[in-house]
Structure formats: C-alpha cells, structure tokens
Design a protein around this motif. Structure first.
Motif, PDB file in Angstrom:
ATOM      1  N   THR A  39      -3.476  -7.414   8.871  1.00 46.72           N
ATOM      2  CA  THR A  39      -2.565  -5.295   9.410  1.00 46.72           C
ATOM      3  C   THR A  39      -1.055  -5.339   8.530  1.00 46.72           C
ATOM      4  OG1 THR A  39      -2.880  -6.281  11.788  1.00 46.72           O
ATOM      5  CG2 THR A  39      -0.678  -4.794  11.886  1.00 46.72           C
ATOM      6  N   GLN A  40      -2.082  -4.010   8.543  1.00 46.78           N
ATOM      7  CA  GLN A  40      -0.879  -3.037   7.863  1.00 46.78           C
ATOM      8  C   GLN A  40       0.247  -2.144   8.468  1.00 46.78           C
ATOM      9  OE1 GLN A  40      -2.439  -0.127   5.101  1.00 46.78           O
ATOM     10  NE2 GLN A  40      -4.768  -1.881   4.637  1.00 46.78           N
ATOM     11  N   TYR A  41       1.786  -3.096   8.133  1.00 46.81           N
ATOM     12  CA  TYR A  41       2.879  -2.736   8.533  1.00 46.81           C
ATOM     13  C   TYR A  41       4.196  -1.141   7.522  1.00 46.81           C
ATOM     14  CZ  TYR A  41       2.621  -6.378  12.016  1.00 46.81           C
ATOM     15  OH  TYR A  41       1.506  -7.551  12.703  1.00 46.81           O
ATOM     16  N   PHE A  42       4.225  -0.271   8.426  1.00 43.29           N
ATOM     17  CA  PHE A  42       4.749   0.623   8.012  1.00 43.29           C
ATOM     18  C   PHE A  42       6.240   1.213   7.657  1.00 43.29           C
ATOM     19  CE2 PHE A  42       0.787   3.749   6.402  1.00 43.29           C
ATOM     20  CZ  PHE A  42      -0.595   2.993   7.114  1.00 43.29           C
ATOM     21  N   GLY A  43       6.579   1.519   6.443  1.00 46.60           N
ATOM     22  CA  GLY A  43       7.833   2.028   6.514  1.00 46.60           C
ATOM     23  C   GLY A  43       7.905   3.399   7.069  1.00 46.60           C
ATOM     24  N   PRO A  44       8.973   4.018   7.119  1.00 39.07           N
ATOM     25  CA  PRO A  44       9.398   5.200   7.795  1.00 39.07           C
ATOM     26  C   PRO A  44       8.925   6.272   7.354  1.00 39.07           C
ATOM     27  CG  PRO A  44      11.520   4.556   7.058  1.00 39.07           C
ATOM     28  CD  PRO A  44      10.658   3.158   6.329  1.00 39.07           C
TER      29      PRO A  44
ATOM     30  N   ARG B  21       8.852   9.297  12.352  1.00 40.86           N
ATOM     31  CA  ARG B  21       9.122   7.740  12.029  1.00 40.86           C
ATOM     32  C   ARG B  21       7.716   7.253  11.617  1.00 40.86           C
ATOM     33  NH1 ARG B  21      11.841   4.872  17.143  1.00 40.86           N
ATOM     34  NH2 ARG B  21      10.387   3.546  16.093  1.00 40.86           N
ATOM     35  N   GLY B  22       7.438   6.349  11.112  1.00 45.32           N
ATOM     36  CA  GLY B  22       6.551   5.722  10.638  1.00 45.32           C
ATOM     37  C   GLY B  22       5.139   5.319  11.734  1.00 45.32           C
ATOM     38  N   LEU B  23       4.265   4.771  10.837  1.00 43.20           N
ATOM     39  CA  LEU B  23       3.167   4.810  11.858  1.00 43.20           C
ATOM     40  C   LEU B  23       3.851   2.987  12.398  1.00 43.20           C
ATOM     41  CD1 LEU B  23       0.449   5.328  10.052  1.00 43.20           C
ATOM     42  CD2 LEU B  23       1.277   6.243  11.465  1.00 43.20           C
TER      43      LEU B  23
ATOM     44  N   LEU C 268      -3.710  12.164   6.592  1.00 44.88           N
ATOM     45  CA  LEU C 268      -3.217  10.413   6.032  1.00 44.88           C
ATOM     46  C   LEU C 268      -4.059  10.125   5.004  1.00 44.88           C
ATOM     47  CD1 LEU C 268      -1.680   9.196   9.107  1.00 44.88           C
ATOM     48  CD2 LEU C 268      -0.363   9.134   6.539  1.00 44.88           C
TER      49      LEU C 268
ATOM     50  N   LEU D 267       4.224   7.617   2.893  1.00 38.37           N
ATOM     51  CA  LEU D 267       4.593   5.688   3.197  1.00 38.37           C
ATOM     52  C   LEU D 267       4.174   5.093   2.288  1.00 38.37           C
ATOM     53  CD1 LEU D 267       2.813   7.416   6.957  1.00 38.37           C
ATOM     54  CD2 LEU D 267       5.040   7.189   6.413  1.00 38.37           C
TER      55      LEU D 267
ATOM     56  N   ASP E 130      -5.421  -1.619  -6.784  1.00 37.02           N
ATOM     57  CA  ASP E 130      -6.729  -0.308  -6.572  1.00 37.02           C
ATOM     58  C   ASP E 130      -6.608   1.334  -6.880  1.00 37.02           C
ATOM     59  OD1 ASP E 130      -9.482   0.338  -3.646  1.00 37.02           O
ATOM     60  OD2 ASP E 130      -8.616   0.859  -5.527  1.00 37.02           O
TER      61      ASP E 130
ATOM     62  N   PHE F 284      -8.865   0.645  13.843  1.00 39.50           N
ATOM     63  CA  PHE F 284      -7.363   0.051  14.358  1.00 39.50           C
ATOM     64  C   PHE F 284      -7.085   1.239  14.807  1.00 39.50           C
ATOM     65  CE2 PHE F 284      -6.614  -3.419  11.151  1.00 39.50           C
ATOM     66  CZ  PHE F 284      -7.555  -3.013  10.257  1.00 39.50           C
TER      67      PHE F 284
ATOM     68  N   PHE G 282      -8.176   7.144   7.647  1.00 42.26           N
ATOM     69  CA  PHE G 282      -7.139   7.990   9.018  1.00 42.26           C
ATOM     70  C   PHE G 282      -7.708   8.856   9.956  1.00 42.26           C
ATOM     71  CE2 PHE G 282      -3.980   5.283  10.179  1.00 42.26           C
ATOM     72  CZ  PHE G 282      -3.528   4.345   8.073  1.00 42.26           C
TER      73      PHE G 282
ATOM     74  N   LYS H 126      -8.081   0.105   2.091  1.00 41.76           N
ATOM     75  CA  LYS H 126      -7.952   1.201   2.218  1.00 41.76           C
ATOM     76  C   LYS H 126      -8.032   0.913   3.895  1.00 41.76           C
ATOM     77  CE  LYS H 126     -10.118   1.826  -2.136  1.00 41.76           C
ATOM     78  NZ  LYS H 126     -11.211   2.242  -3.269  1.00 41.76           N
ATOM     79  N   LEU H 127      -7.365   1.587   4.562  1.00 41.95           N
ATOM     80  CA  LEU H 127      -7.216   2.312   5.899  1.00 41.95           C
ATOM     81  C   LEU H 127      -7.137   3.911   5.540  1.00 41.95           C
ATOM     82  CD1 LEU H 127      -4.561   1.062   7.937  1.00 41.95           C
ATOM     83  CD2 LEU H 127      -6.345   0.871   8.120  1.00 41.95           C
TER      84      LEU H 127
ATOM     85  N   TYR I 101       0.566   5.128   1.021  1.00 39.10           N
ATOM     86  CA  TYR I 101      -0.266   6.440   1.315  1.00 39.10           C
ATOM     87  C   TYR I 101       0.685   7.848   1.979  1.00 39.10           C
ATOM     88  CZ  TYR I 101      -2.657   2.800   4.048  1.00 39.10           C
ATOM     89  OH  TYR I 101      -4.781   1.499   3.806  1.00 39.10           O
TER      90      TYR I 101
ATOM     91  N   TYR J  54      -3.406   0.998  -4.241  1.00 39.99           N
ATOM     92  CA  TYR J  54      -3.294  -0.655  -3.071  1.00 39.99           C
ATOM     93  C   TYR J  54      -2.719  -2.004  -4.636  1.00 39.99           C
ATOM     94  CZ  TYR J  54      -5.987  -4.702  -0.766  1.00 39.99           C
ATOM     95  OH  TYR J  54      -6.216  -6.113  -0.324  1.00 39.99           O
TER      96      TYR J  54
ATOM     97  N   GLN K 257       1.102  11.671   3.803  1.00 41.02           N
ATOM     98  CA  GLN K 257       0.564  12.182   5.171  1.00 41.02           C
ATOM     99  C   GLN K 257       1.258  14.365   5.010  1.00 41.02           C
ATOM    100  OE1 GLN K 257       2.636  10.682   8.645  1.00 41.02           O
ATOM    101  NE2 GLN K 257       1.315  11.913   9.948  1.00 41.02           N
TER     102      GLN K 257
ATOM    103  N   TYR L 264      -2.626   3.327  15.601  1.00 42.04           N
ATOM    104  CA  TYR L 264      -1.449   3.770  15.147  1.00 42.04           C
ATOM    105  C   TYR L 264      -1.377   4.399  15.910  1.00 42.04           C
ATOM    106  CZ  TYR L 264      -1.796   0.159  11.352  1.00 42.04           C
ATOM    107  OH  TYR L 264      -2.311  -1.167  10.296  1.00 42.04           O
TER     108      TYR L 264
ATOM    109  N   TYR M 179       0.857  -1.058  -0.170  1.00 40.90           N
ATOM    110  CA  TYR M 179       0.218   0.380   0.600  1.00 40.90           C
ATOM    111  C   TYR M 179       0.930   0.908   0.022  1.00 40.90           C
ATOM    112  CZ  TYR M 179      -2.805  -3.679   2.401  1.00 40.90           C
ATOM    113  OH  TYR M 179      -3.155  -5.015   2.099  1.00 40.90           O
TER     114      TYR M 179
ATOM    115  N   PHE N   1      -4.641   7.626   0.886  1.00 42.98           N
ATOM    116  CA  PHE N   1      -4.424   6.174   0.955  1.00 42.98           C
ATOM    117  C   PHE N   1      -4.686   6.303  -0.959  1.00 42.98           C
ATOM    118  CE2 PHE N   1      -5.441   2.161  -0.875  1.00 42.98           C
ATOM    119  CZ  PHE N   1      -5.963   2.735  -2.103  1.00 42.98           C
TER     120      PHE N   1
ATOM    121  N   SER O 231      -7.846   4.049  -6.668  1.00 45.76           N
ATOM    122  CA  SER O 231      -8.727   4.528  -6.812  1.00 45.76           C
ATOM    123  C   SER O 231      -8.266   6.415  -5.303  1.00 45.76           C
ATOM    124  CB  SER O 231     -10.062   4.281  -5.681  1.00 45.76           C
ATOM    125  OG  SER O 231      -9.438   4.211  -4.556  1.00 45.76           O
TER     126      SER O 231
ATOM    127  N   LYS P 172      -6.506  -4.371  17.026  1.00 50.57           N
ATOM    128  CA  LYS P 172      -7.470  -3.725  15.651  1.00 50.57           C
ATOM    129  C   LYS P 172      -8.656  -4.536  16.069  1.00 50.57           C
ATOM    130  CE  LYS P 172      -5.950  -7.415  13.168  1.00 50.57           C
ATOM    131  NZ  LYS P 172      -5.128  -7.410  11.574  1.00 50.57           N
TER     132      LYS P 172
END
Lengths: 116, 114
Positions: free
Chosen positions: A104-109, B42-44, A43, A91, A56, B34, B104, B101-102, A35, A48, A37, B36, A33, A45, A58, B49
């Motif tokens: 769960t979605q795990y995010f990068g920095p 830093r990221g999230l 934040l 992100l 996706d 969820f 927020f 699609k989260l 995103y 995906y 910010q 976060y 994904y 989307f 959109s 959840k």
C-alpha cells in the motif's frame, strides 16, 4: 505513528522561477513516489524511488522536473523555470515494500503549487 | 491503453442507504486494483486493494469491493452510507509492467445527504 509529511503546504511563485517541494516519508519505508493532481490531467504518476535502485522517472513531464532522495529518506521535487501549467497539487507517497511491490502507498497531504 | 474508468462523476445517496461507486478496468494480465478516498484539502487515504485470492475485499470504514473478472469491474460498496462518507473516491490500478505506478481513474464525487 507519523504519516507522510510534505512542505510547504502551499506555494505561490512567479512564472520562470524555480521551486522545491519536500517530502518526508513514513519512517522505514523504502519506496517513495511523487504524483501530480490537476484539474485537467487528474492524478498522474511522476517518479518512483525504490531503495538504492535507479529511480523510475518515466512520468516526469519535461526536463524541467527533477527529483532526488537523499539518504534513502527525504525527497525533494524540483521544478525549474515554472510555467502556469505546472500549477497543481503535488502528492508524495511512501510504502514499505515488505509485502512486495503491491504494498500500500500512503499519501501525504500534498503541496498546492500556484504559478502566476 | 490500459485504464480504469469511473463512469459516474457524482453519486448522490441518502444517509443510511447503500452506497456503490463503480469502477471498470481495461488491463491486460492480472490487475492489481485499489480504492482511495480524498477529503477536501487532504491527501489520498487508502481504503482497500485486490491483489489475489478472495474476490470480496473488505477495507477501512466499512467499505468493501468485489473483484469481478467476467465483468472487469471492481465496484466499491458500503451497506449504509454516512454523511461523513461525502468525499472524492478514486479507483486505481497497477500492473506487473508498471510496478510502483498507480494509475488512477478520474474520480467520483460522493454526496451523502442527511
């Protein structure tokens, strides 16, 4: 194990230039994904990717934005003819989908993009 | 439009006191909710959840949240705050119409003072 990595961490560019942002997801994660910010929009989307399905798109704000995912792993987000309003932190996240689409979605920095 | 709201821009709490970060939702059908947290530059980081089942969800770093359908809320709580909990907290949702699609909330800045 290794988390989501993104490069570069910071990117400064001039208005009108193209930029490429890279994301390496967690190994074995099938979903990826993007995103954005920003101060004004919070934040949002963008796009995906899930396995071999069509992405996706959109959330992409204009046709200047595109993304691809090669080999089901690394992804590149490309912004053409950058504008000052593109300045934001981009992100990337990944998830395994082993537990379904609410996994769960795990995010990068993130990559901080500044357009001058 | 479907959304989550975080009514407080900032929450201030003394170390050792209970911490609550509020989130209410306006989502049709069954919401997937969820929390976060984001530390500076830093990221999230995922905290917890709610998908289905027990309304009380326990997560990372001693945080928990309760899904309350009648009040359409999903407040984040921690019994005893630490200075290191100072960060930006985001509530988010996903629906069956928007898989992947989260979406927020605006975020709540938590400041924990020694």
């Amino acid at each position: 194990g290794a988390g989501v990595s993104q490069s570069p961490s910071n990117k400064v560019t001039e208005k009108g230039k193209d930029v490429e942002l890279r994301c390496d997801p967690i190994s074995g994660h099938t979903a990826l994904y993007w995103y954005r910010q920003s101060l004004g929009q919070g934040l949002e989307f963008l796009i995906y990717f899930q396995g071999n399905s069509a992405p996706d798109k959109s959330g992409l704000p204009s046709d200047r934005f595109s993304a691809e995912r090669t080999g089901g792993s690394v992804s590149t987000l490309t912004i053409q003819r950058t504008q000052q309003e593109d300045s934001a932190v981009y992100l990337c996240a990944s998830s395994s989908l082993a537990g379904g689409r609410t996994d769960t979605q795990y995010f990068g920095p993130g990559t901080r993009l500044t357009v001058l | 439009a479907q959304s989550v709201a975080q009514p407080e821009d900032q929450v201030n709490v003394a170390e050792g006191n209970p911490l609550t970060v509020k989130c209410t939702y306006s989502v049709s059908g069954n919401p997937y909710l969820f929390w976060y947290v984001q530390y500076p530059n830093r990221g999230l980081q995922f905290l917890l959840k709610y998908i289905t089942g027990d309304n009380l969800v326990k997560g990372s770093y001693g945080f928990e949240a309760e899904f309350n359908k009648s009040q359409t809320s999903f407040h984040l709580k921690k019994p005893s705050a630490l200075v290191s909990d100072s960060a930006l907290y985001f509530c988010a949702f996903m629906t069956t119409d928007s898989w992947g699609k989260l979406q927020f909330g605006a975020g709540t800045q938590v400041v924990v003072t020694p």
